[in-house]
Scaffold this motif. Structure first.
Motif, PDB file in Angstrom:
ATOM      1  N   UNK A  56       0.840  -1.185   0.021  1.00  0.00           N
ATOM      2  CA  UNK A  56       0.018  -0.005   0.186  1.00  0.00           C
ATOM      3  C   UNK A  56       0.670   1.196  -0.036  1.00  0.00           C
ATOM      4  N   UNK A  57       2.300   1.264   0.502  1.00  0.00           N
ATOM      5  CA  UNK A  57       3.148   2.283   0.592  1.00  0.00           C
ATOM      6  C   UNK A  57       3.222   2.678  -1.052  1.00  0.00           C
ATOM      7  N   UNK A  58       3.849   1.492  -1.664  1.00  0.00           N
ATOM      8  CA  UNK A  58       4.102   1.761  -3.013  1.00  0.00           C
ATOM      9  C   UNK A  58       2.911   2.081  -3.924  1.00  0.00           C
ATOM     10  N   UNK A  59       1.867   1.590  -3.555  1.00  0.00           N
ATOM     11  CA  UNK A  59       0.488   2.169  -4.205  1.00  0.00           C
ATOM     12  C   UNK A  59       0.110   3.620  -4.141  1.00  0.00           C
ATOM     13  N   UNK A  60       0.409   3.945  -2.867  1.00  0.00           N
ATOM     14  CA  UNK A  60       0.397   5.551  -2.455  1.00  0.00           C
ATOM     15  C   UNK A  60       1.129   6.294  -3.361  1.00  0.00           C
ATOM     16  N   UNK A 111       0.184   8.940  -6.047  1.00  0.00           N
ATOM     17  CA  UNK A 111       0.562  10.315  -6.091  1.00  0.00           C
ATOM     18  C   UNK A 111       1.131  10.817  -7.080  1.00  0.00           C
ATOM     19  N   UNK A 112       1.991  10.028  -7.877  1.00  0.00           N
ATOM     20  CA  UNK A 112       2.932  10.540  -8.977  1.00  0.00           C
ATOM     21  C   UNK A 112       1.949  10.614 -10.214  1.00  0.00           C
ATOM     22  N   UNK A 113       1.209   9.901 -10.263  1.00  0.00           N
ATOM     23  CA  UNK A 113       0.106   9.926 -11.460  1.00  0.00           C
ATOM     24  C   UNK A 113      -0.860  11.370 -11.275  1.00  0.00           C
TER      25      UNK A 113
END
Length: 83
Positions: free
Chosen positions: A60-64, A68-70
């Motif tokens: 979930x950290x990577x997904x966050x 954010x970058x999107x």
């Protein structure tokens, strides 16, 4: 003058942060002081164990971060120039 080496010096030696001259002096101290040699061997073992540790962020950290970058431009000033 006889130089006394500390555990901090030994750690620097383990991580190759000492000069060639210091290396020779520390090695002499290791041979002369059994307690310092014991600490050195334990530090080497600990370094080897720490090098085996593999850590990964939670999904979930990577997904966050990806979400954010999107939603945010890589260069915030680029958005200002486009308007």
């Amino acid at each position: 003058m006889i130089k006394t080496f500390t555990q901090d010096d030994v750690i620097r030696y383990v991580y190759e942060e000492t000069s060639p001259e210091e290396n020779l002096l520390i090695e002499d101290s290791l041979m002369a002081e059994p307690e310092l040699m014991t600490f050195f061997l334990e530090a080497l073992e600990l370094r080897a164990l720490m090098n085996k540790i593999e850590r990964e962020p939670r999904r979930n950290t990577v997904q966050s971060i990806l979400n954010y970058s999107k939603n945010h431009p890589a260069n915030p000033t680029a958005r200002l120039r486009q308007t």
